[in-house]
Design an enzyme around this catalytic site. Structure first.
Site, PDB file in Angstrom:
ATOM      1  CD  GLU A 246      -3.030  -0.728   0.040  1.00 32.60           C
ATOM      2  OE1 GLU A 246      -3.113   0.485  -0.354  1.00 32.60           O
ATOM      3  OE2 GLU A 246      -3.640  -1.659  -0.737  1.00 32.60           O
ATOM      4  CB  ILE A 247       3.860   2.060   1.961  1.00 36.12           C
ATOM      5  CG1 ILE A 247       3.238   2.156   3.211  1.00 36.12           C
ATOM      6  CG2 ILE A 247       4.860   3.315   1.757  1.00 36.12           C
ATOM      7  CD1 ILE A 247       2.581   3.416   3.720  1.00 36.12           C
TER       8      ILE A 247
END
Length: 270
Positions: free
Chosen positions: A39-40
């Protein structure tokens, strides 16, 4: 749900069944750390660019504990090619916080996740949905595209609070993980076929040009330092940018802790 919403849900599932990106490695795990890393990395970055970097990063730092013990310099070296290097620093700090405060396990509530460095509302919600199968409403660029296209027609200045009503009403309570994957894949398809509907969102900000930008200079500085240390003069000679712009970005990187000054040479932190 209304009949229109039911037909919408059917259409999204149908697309996902036929064309979904089921083989993405972060979709084959429920490991909260690996999902957080994906996600990052995916923030403002295309999937094709993330795929090889994600695989290499997980191989190098297979757990929060390993990442927490690593030097920031090593993390930044592994991050090269993804850009927005502050994300790497925040992920490193997040790992250290989890090890110190949560005995190495990511917390399983959205509020606790949002207290960690670098984790905002969306990222916390994504971890809740993808790792813990919690049916929390989340909105990101592809999801926003889908709902604007289907429910807001020619509207402009569409607010996320209005979109969220439809997100909540159509959410698959039993399987939010797969439903959000379906929405994201369908949204990526719509972007390619009808254009980016996010331009009709109140929250839309056009991404600035990368070429000759401060972001490009920052990335070039970090790429140099990933291989060896450079003095200021050496940096000026190695980079094809104006000296004052190089100096300005070096100072910013120093203030952010992304580089250090060691014996009159710039270096990645160890």
């Amino acid at each position: 749900m209304t009949r229109k919403e039911e037909k919408f849900v059917e259409e999204v599932w149908k697309y996902y069944e036929r064309h979904g990106r089921h083989s993405l490695p972060w979709r084959k795990t429920k490991n909260a750390y690996r999902i957080l890393v994906s996600e990052i990395m995916l923030q403002q970055t295309q999937v094709d660019r993330v795929l090889p970097k994600y695989t290499a990063f997980i191989k190098r730092f297979p757990s929060l504990q390993v990442l927490a013990k690593a030097s920031l310099g090593d993390v930044l070296r592994e991050w090269q090619g993804l850009g927005y290097n502050r994300r790497a620093k925040m992920l490193h700090q997040c790992a250290q916080s989890v090890v110190q405060e949560y005995k190495g396990r990511l917390p399983s509530t959205q509020n606790e996740l949002m207290k960690l460095p670098g984790i905002g509302h969306y990222t916390a919600g994504a971890v809740m949905a993808f790792a813990f199968q919690e049916s929390v409403p989340i909105i990101e660029t592809n999801i926003r595209t889908v709902f604007i296209h289907h429910f807001f027609h020619d509207d402009t200045d569409v607010c996320d609070t209005d979109i969220q009503k439809y997100v909540a009403r159509t959410l698959d309570i039993e399987n939010p993980r797969e439903w959000y994957y379906a929405l994201m894949d369908y949204g990526a398809f719509l972007k390619k076929t009808i254009g980016n509907q996010n331009s009709r969102s109140r929250h839309y900000t056009k991404q600035s040009t990368f070429k000759n930008s401060d972001r490009q200079i920052r990335g070039a500085i970090l790429r140099l330092l990933a291989t060896q240390n450079y003095s200021r003069i050496e940096m000026h000679k190695a980079l094809p940018y104006e000296i004052d712009r190089i100096d300005a970005q070096c100072e910013k990187l120093l203030s952010e802790g992304l580089i250090v000054l060691c014996k009159k040479q710039f270096a990645l932190p160890e």
